[in-house]
Design a protein around this motif. Structure first.
Motif, mmCIF file in Angstrom:
data_model
loop_
_atom_site.group_PDB
_atom_site.id
_atom_site.type_symbol
_atom_site.label_atom_id
_atom_site.label_comp_id
_atom_site.label_asym_id
_atom_site.label_seq_id
_atom_site.Cartn_x
_atom_site.Cartn_y
_atom_site.Cartn_z
ATOM 1 N N GLU A 215 5.759 64.910 33.416
ATOM 2 C CA GLU A 215 7.188 65.180 33.228
ATOM 3 C C GLU A 215 7.648 66.092 34.359
ATOM 4 O O GLU A 215 6.959 67.046 34.728
ATOM 5 N N ARG A 216 8.840 65.775 34.895
ATOM 6 C CA ARG A 216 9.373 66.508 36.036
ATOM 7 C C ARG A 216 10.599 67.299 35.617
ATOM 8 O O ARG A 216 11.450 66.801 34.864
ATOM 9 N N PHE A 217 10.698 68.529 36.111
ATOM 10 C CA PHE A 217 11.849 69.394 35.819
ATOM 11 C C PHE A 217 12.513 69.787 37.139
ATOM 12 O O PHE A 217 12.089 69.343 38.213
ATOM 13 N N ALA A 218 13.530 70.620 37.056
ATOM 14 C CA ALA A 218 14.289 70.969 38.260
ATOM 15 C C ALA A 218 13.406 71.598 39.337
ATOM 16 O O ALA A 218 13.518 71.261 40.519
ATOM 17 N N ALA A 309 8.965 73.789 26.418
ATOM 18 C CA ALA A 309 10.313 73.658 25.842
ATOM 19 C C ALA A 309 11.353 74.386 26.674
ATOM 20 O O ALA A 309 12.478 73.878 26.871
ATOM 21 N N ALA A 310 11.001 75.553 27.203
ATOM 22 C CA ALA A 310 11.926 76.297 28.057
ATOM 23 C C ALA A 310 12.200 75.551 29.358
ATOM 24 O O ALA A 310 13.332 75.550 29.863
ATOM 25 N N LEU A 311 11.188 74.900 29.909
ATOM 26 C CA LEU A 311 11.373 74.121 31.128
ATOM 27 C C LEU A 311 12.307 72.945 30.876
ATOM 28 O O LEU A 311 13.141 72.601 31.736
ATOM 29 N N ARG A 312 12.182 72.337 29.709
ATOM 30 C CA ARG A 312 13.056 71.199 29.387
ATOM 31 C C ARG A 312 14.505 71.620 29.232
ATOM 32 O O ARG A 312 15.432 70.883 29.560
#
Length: 314
Positions: A215-218, A309-312
């Motif tokens: 999964e990729r985040f900002a 969850a915080a990253l999402r």
């Protein structure tokens, strides 16, 4: 409680012209070199049917035979420390190690370790080198480990590690938004200046880590890593080497990076996450008695789930 141990094998070509004790240390890594030397000197180990000396040189195809009765050797105390045991039978024990638990006593950690807990859980492990511990996880890495309950199982599992048939997969939360997975194939050895750290160095031992994006985040990525080798701090060193260090890593992260545009909640998680965000979630091996392929999984621990969850949320 004593245990009989027999080993019979031949010197492989890559150890030809080595000292006997050096070759044995590679063939039987679960035993200390000092212990192997003592067995050679006492005549319990023969080379081509003859007694020998630790310094004797070996040749390809030389026959080694060892016959010994193991007596209690672990001098550490058994301690009632709670363990999360995933699987146990008469040969092996698989556990989900908590972050913060040191695996083996060392300077600064003489007790309160996994080894102390294992001696309480399985008293017969006092005859098994390292109380049956086959591979290690760093203190602040959580996840699955296998422990051998007797020397025959330990030898079998160590051989699997050497042959790279034991499968170990990890979840890691890293800095940087990775586009795709890849492989880091770079030798690892002791850092030339900072002795507590490992590093990619030309004279290091071969090491290979495969990683895949989950999964990729900002400004971060959740990756799955698979080890071919098992060097100290391997995933931590390799991911830092490709400029994607693990969140919270006290040795390899460097200066804390707070991405622009991140929420206050995410910044707080990044500031306060207390360990490298690394969890050994899957373990696969050939059972030393049945020969069957076995596999276990351990879910991501709560601290990493909250960070995820915080990253999402961004």
């Amino acid at each position: 409680m004593a245990e009989h141990f027999h080993f019979s094998g031949q010197i492989p070509p890559e150890y030809a012209a080595w000292r006997l004790d050096q070759a044995l240390a590679e063939l039987l890594p679960e035993h200390s070199r000092a212990r192997l030397q003592a067995w050679i000197k006492s005549g319990h180990l023969t080379l081509n049917g003859q007694t020998c000396r630790p310094k004797d040189k070996v040749r390809f195809g030389d026959q080694i035979d060892l016959d010994i009765t193991l007596t209690p050797q672990v001098v550490h105390d058994a301690q009632a420390i709670e363990l999360d045991i995933v699987y146990e039978d008469e040969d092996i024990l698989v556990l989900n190690k908590a972050a913060g638990l040191v695996v083996h006593p060392a300077a600064g950690h003489a007790s309160g370790t996994l080894l102390n807990a294992l001696l309480h859980q399985c008293p017969q492990l006092d005859t098994v080198p390292r109380a049956g511990i086959v591979h290690r996880l760093d203190k602040d890495t959580s996840g699955l480990m296998v422990v051998a309950k007797h020397v025959r199982a330990q030898t079998h599992l160590v051989e699997q590690l050497q042959a790279r048939t034991m499968k170990r997969e990890y979840y890691a939360l890293v800095y940087g938004s990775l586009i795709s997975g890849g492989t880091v194939d770079a030798p690892i050895g002791r850092h030339p200046q900072q002795r507590k750290k490992m590093a990619v160095v030309a004279q290091g031992k071969p090491a290979r880590t495969h990683y895949r994006v989950l999964e990729r985040f900002a400004a971060h990525t959740w990756v799955k890593c698979q080890l071919e080798s098992g060097r100290t701090h391997q995933i931590r060193v390799h991911m830092a080497h490709v400029h994607h260090p693990l969140i919270g890593d006290p040795l390899y992260l460097g200066r804390l990076k707070l991405p622009a545009g991140a929420s206050c909640a995410l910044k707080e998680h990044l500031r306060t996450f207390p360990r490298q965000a690394l969890h050994a979630f899957q373990l696969g091996l050939i059972h030393p008695r049945t020969g069957e392929m076995c596999s276990w999984q351990a879910p991501m621990p709560e601290d990493m789930q909250l960070l995820l969850a915080a990253l999402r949320q961004g």
